[in-house]
Design a protein around this motif. Structure first.
Motif, PDB file in Angstrom:
ATOM      1  N   PHE A 182      -5.519  -2.973   1.146  1.00 49.64           N
ATOM      2  CA  PHE A 182      -4.822  -1.801   1.677  1.00 49.64           C
ATOM      3  C   PHE A 182      -4.873  -1.758   3.200  1.00 49.64           C
ATOM      4  O   PHE A 182      -3.914  -1.332   3.850  1.00 49.64           O
ATOM      5  N   ILE A 211      -6.861   6.241   3.555  1.00 49.99           N
ATOM      6  CA  ILE A 211      -7.645   5.684   2.456  1.00 49.99           C
ATOM      7  C   ILE A 211      -7.826   6.701   1.338  1.00 49.99           C
ATOM      8  O   ILE A 211      -7.738   6.362   0.148  1.00 49.99           O
ATOM      9  N   TYR A 214      -4.739   6.863  -0.645  1.00 51.51           N
ATOM     10  CA  TYR A 214      -4.618   5.644  -1.447  1.00 51.51           C
ATOM     11  C   TYR A 214      -5.551   5.699  -2.664  1.00 51.51           C
ATOM     12  O   TYR A 214      -5.168   5.292  -3.778  1.00 51.51           O
ATOM     13  N   ARG A 215      -6.740   6.195  -2.478  1.00 49.02           N
ATOM     14  CA  ARG A 215      -7.660   6.338  -3.609  1.00 49.02           C
ATOM     15  C   ARG A 215      -7.065   7.242  -4.685  1.00 49.02           C
ATOM     16  O   ARG A 215      -7.154   6.955  -5.884  1.00 49.02           O
ATOM     17  N   LEU A 225      -8.724  -0.486  -6.712  1.00 47.56           N
ATOM     18  CA  LEU A 225      -8.393  -0.527  -5.297  1.00 47.56           C
ATOM     19  C   LEU A 225      -8.251  -1.969  -4.825  1.00 47.56           C
ATOM     20  O   LEU A 225      -8.950  -2.856  -5.292  1.00 47.56           O
ATOM     21  N   GLU A 227      -8.991  -4.163  -1.878  1.00 45.31           N
ATOM     22  CA  GLU A 227      -9.833  -4.142  -0.676  1.00 45.31           C
ATOM     23  C   GLU A 227      -9.593  -5.400   0.171  1.00 45.31           C
ATOM     24  O   GLU A 227      -9.117  -6.410  -0.331  1.00 45.31           O
ATOM     25  N   LEU A 229     -10.314  -1.848   2.483  1.00 40.79           N
ATOM     26  CA  LEU A 229      -9.545  -0.618   2.694  1.00 40.79           C
ATOM     27  C   LEU A 229      -9.274  -0.363   4.172  1.00 40.79           C
ATOM     28  O   LEU A 229      -8.277   0.247   4.531  1.00 40.79           O
TER      29      LEU A 229
END
Length: 231
Positions: A182, A211, A214-215, A225, A227, A229
């Motif tokens: 991300f 972040i 996004y989570r 996820l 990573e 991040l």
């Protein structure tokens, strides 16, 4: 978005009116509403879905997990960029006149301003020009169309996501396909301003907000996820 060079549209993404890939992943209307409960009517699910279908490479390549991860990353980024789909135009009006880069082959249309508009807050004269050329529109002469026409707003966001690297080595779309995480999408969107700035509190707040969104999107789409991040 930070100032950067504009990459040409990828041939694999044209034409914009192509039929939706049968492999494309789309969140449901209920998921979209849950992620953006306060969104304004301008940013409808129908407009979003139509723009996705017209961008056949987006959320359509790799494994099912990769498709969902790309969608979650895109939704997380636009949640930050557009204040959870509540901002058609950049809030800070004092900055509206600052996005004109003059140089060889570059200029600004008389009376026009190129501040952030749309889900990904398209900015700068050269980016409006390039986006318009990719979409068959003259957004250099009429940049505010991105804030008036919801279809165009979504199209410019996906155009940037899939084709423009900003200061990064590759676009957000390409970074997700390559498993760069991300954080690489943040670098492609706003790398000059938000990446490599050390422990500046305001910068860290913005990065952490991206972040967090996004989570939420990843949790909603039930996908791990991607990573790292951070960018």
């Amino acid at each position: 978005m930070a100032a950067a060079g504009v990459a040409p549209a990828l041939a694999l993404l044209a034409p914009w009116a192509a039929a939706q890939s049968s492999a494309q992943f789309l969140p449901s209307p209920a998921q979209f509403d849950q992620l953006f409960p306060e969104r304004i009517a301008f940013y409808s699910y129908e407009g979003f879905a139509q723009a996705v279908r017209q961008t056949p490479a987006f959320a359509a390549r790799g494994s099912e997990q990769q498709k969902r991860q790309e969608m979650a990353a895109f939704l997380g980024q636009i949640a930050h960029e557009s204040d959870q789909l509540k901002a058609q135009r950049e809030y800070r009006r004092e900055n509206w006149g600052l996005y004109c880069r003059q140089g060889p082959g570059e200029s600004c249309a008389p009376g026009q301003q190129y501040y952030g508009r749309g889900p990904i807050q398209l900015s700068w004269n050269y980016q409006y020009k390039a986006a318009g050329e990719a979409l068959g529109l003259d957004l250099w002469a009429d940049p505010d169309r991105v804030a008036r026409d919801a279809t165009v707003a979504w199209q410019t966001a996906l155009w940037y996501w899939t084709t423009q690297p900003g200061v990064a080595p590759q676009s957000a779309h390409e970074a997700m396909l390559a498993g760069k995480g991300f954080g690489a999408t943040t670098r492609a969107i706003n790398g000059v301003i938000e990446c490599d700035q050390g422990a500046d509190p305001n910068t860290l707040r913005k990065l952490n907000r991206r972040i967090d969104f996004y989570r939420r999107a990843s949790s909603l789409l039930e996908v791990p996820l991607s990573e790292p991040l951070g960018c």
